[in-house]
Design a protein around this motif. Structure first.
Motif, short mmCIF file in Angstrom:
data_model
loop_
_atom_site.label_atom_id
_atom_site.label_comp_id
_atom_site.label_asym_id
_atom_site.label_seq_id
_atom_site.Cartn_x
_atom_site.Cartn_y
_atom_site.Cartn_z
N GLU A 15 34.58 55.04 49.87
CA GLU A 15 35.59 54.30 50.60
C GLU A 15 36.38 53.50 49.57
OE1 GLU A 15 33.20 53.51 54.73
OE2 GLU A 15 34.75 52.12 54.11
N LEU A 16 37.68 53.64 49.65
CA LEU A 16 38.56 53.00 48.68
C LEU A 16 39.63 52.24 49.43
CD1 LEU A 16 39.40 52.67 45.70
CD2 LEU A 16 40.65 54.83 45.92
N ARG A 17 39.80 50.98 49.07
CA ARG A 17 40.81 50.14 49.71
C ARG A 17 41.73 49.56 48.64
NH1 ARG A 17 38.19 45.41 52.68
NH2 ARG A 17 37.56 47.06 54.10
N ASN A 18 43.03 49.81 48.80
CA ASN A 18 44.02 49.19 47.94
C ASN A 18 44.34 47.83 48.54
OD1 ASN A 18 46.25 48.32 46.52
ND2 ASN A 18 47.43 50.19 46.78
N GLU A 19 43.89 46.78 47.89
CA GLU A 19 44.08 45.42 48.38
C GLU A 19 45.24 44.71 47.69
OE1 GLU A 19 39.63 44.27 49.87
OE2 GLU A 19 40.13 43.75 47.80
N SER A 20 46.06 45.45 47.00
CA SER A 20 47.16 44.87 46.24
C SER A 20 48.13 44.10 47.12
CB SER A 20 47.92 45.96 45.47
OG SER A 20 47.04 46.67 44.63
N THR A 46 47.17 47.55 42.00
CA THR A 46 46.53 46.74 40.97
C THR A 46 45.18 46.18 41.38
OG1 THR A 46 47.74 44.82 41.79
CG2 THR A 46 48.73 46.03 39.94
N HIS A 47 44.93 46.04 42.68
CA HIS A 47 43.71 45.43 43.19
C HIS A 47 43.04 46.40 44.17
CE1 HIS A 47 46.09 42.03 41.81
NE2 HIS A 47 45.00 41.26 41.87
N PHE A 48 41.79 46.78 43.87
CA PHE A 48 41.08 47.74 44.70
C PHE A 48 39.68 47.25 45.03
CE2 PHE A 48 44.29 50.34 42.69
CZ PHE A 48 44.69 51.20 43.70
N ARG A 49 39.17 47.73 46.14
CA ARG A 49 37.76 47.56 46.53
C ARG A 49 37.24 48.96 46.81
NH1 ARG A 49 33.98 44.15 48.04
NH2 ARG A 49 35.31 42.35 47.72
N PRO A 70 21.92 47.13 39.77
CA PRO A 70 23.34 46.98 40.12
C PRO A 70 24.26 47.00 38.88
CG PRO A 70 22.03 45.49 41.45
CD PRO A 70 21.10 46.11 40.43
N LEU A 71 23.81 46.38 37.80
CA LEU A 71 24.61 46.39 36.58
C LEU A 71 24.79 47.80 36.03
CD1 LEU A 71 26.10 44.91 34.31
CD2 LEU A 71 23.88 44.60 33.18
N GLN A 72 23.74 48.60 36.03
CA GLN A 72 23.84 49.97 35.55
C GLN A 72 24.77 50.81 36.44
OE1 GLN A 72 19.57 50.53 35.64
NE2 GLN A 72 19.51 50.78 33.40
N ARG A 73 24.72 50.56 37.73
CA ARG A 73 25.59 51.27 38.66
C ARG A 73 27.06 50.92 38.40
NH1 ARG A 73 22.26 50.37 44.33
NH2 ARG A 73 20.27 51.15 43.53
N HIS A 74 27.32 49.64 38.22
CA HIS A 74 28.70 49.20 37.95
C HIS A 74 29.19 49.78 36.63
CE1 HIS A 74 29.52 45.84 40.98
NE2 HIS A 74 28.48 46.53 41.42
N ARG A 75 28.31 49.87 35.66
CA ARG A 75 28.71 50.46 34.37
C ARG A 75 29.12 51.92 34.53
NH1 ARG A 75 24.14 47.61 30.53
NH2 ARG A 75 25.33 45.70 30.15
N ALA A 132 42.07 44.38 39.18
CA ALA A 132 40.83 43.95 39.80
C ALA A 132 40.18 45.10 40.55
CB ALA A 132 41.10 42.79 40.76
N LEU A 133 38.86 45.22 40.40
CA LEU A 133 38.11 46.25 41.09
C LEU A 133 36.80 45.65 41.59
CD1 LEU A 133 37.78 49.28 41.87
CD2 LEU A 133 36.60 49.56 39.68
N ALA A 134 36.67 45.55 42.91
CA ALA A 134 35.42 45.09 43.52
C ALA A 134 34.61 46.34 43.84
CB ALA A 134 35.72 44.29 44.77
N ILE A 135 33.35 46.35 43.43
CA ILE A 135 32.52 47.55 43.54
C ILE A 135 31.29 47.29 44.40
CG2 ILE A 135 31.13 49.23 42.26
CD1 ILE A 135 32.84 48.46 39.78
#
Length: 137
Positions: free
Chosen positions: A50-55, A66-69, A82-87, A103-106
């Motif tokens: 699921e991808l949301r453009n929050e720009s 520019t801003h996504f979740r 969680p850190l390894q997943r984000h990497r 910005a990217l919220a994951i």
């Protein structure tokens, strides 16, 4: 309220769930969003993406990307912190994060974790500007 402006657009991913939500409400997928989707599909073979453009909720020109979740559900995350997943997500999107994406919220979850809570979190409203312009010390 921002959530009232969200548009859901389904995409096909070989039997997987893939949604795009745009706070802009235009119903179109921009080039940066399309690249993000493609790279995450190739790198992580997600069951859910699921991808949301929050720009549109930020102080950027209309039509910005520019801003996504993102919520990525993949068996590749099994046994990873969680850190390894984000990497893994950051590695797949290194070019976009170095350029157009500010910005990217994951949310990176295993399939079991997604079944427990199958929702894309909401971002807080943008306050705009910097601390100096908002009068915050």
């Amino acid at each position: 309220m921002l959530s009232a402006l969200l548009v859901r657009r389904p995409f096909s991913m070989a039997g997987r769930v893939c949604l795009s939500r745009s706070s802009a409400g235009s119903g179109t997928v921009g080039p940066v969003e399309a690249v993000i989707r493609t790279k995450l599909e190739q790198a992580l073979s997600p069951e859910v993406l699921e991808l949301r453009n929050e720009s549109g909720g930020h102080a950027v020109p209309p039509g910005s990307e520019t801003h996504f979740r993102v919520a990525v559900v993949s068996s590749r995350f099994e046994g990873l912190s969680p850190l390894q997943r984000h990497r893994l997500v950051h590695a797949a999107l290194a070019e976009e994060l170095a350029g157009p994406v500010h910005a990217l919220a994951i949310q990176a979850r295993t399939p079991a974790q997604w079944r427990e809570n199958p929702q894309l979190d909401a971002s807080p409203p943008c306050l705009g500007g910097s601390k100096k312009t908002r009068g915050i010390p």
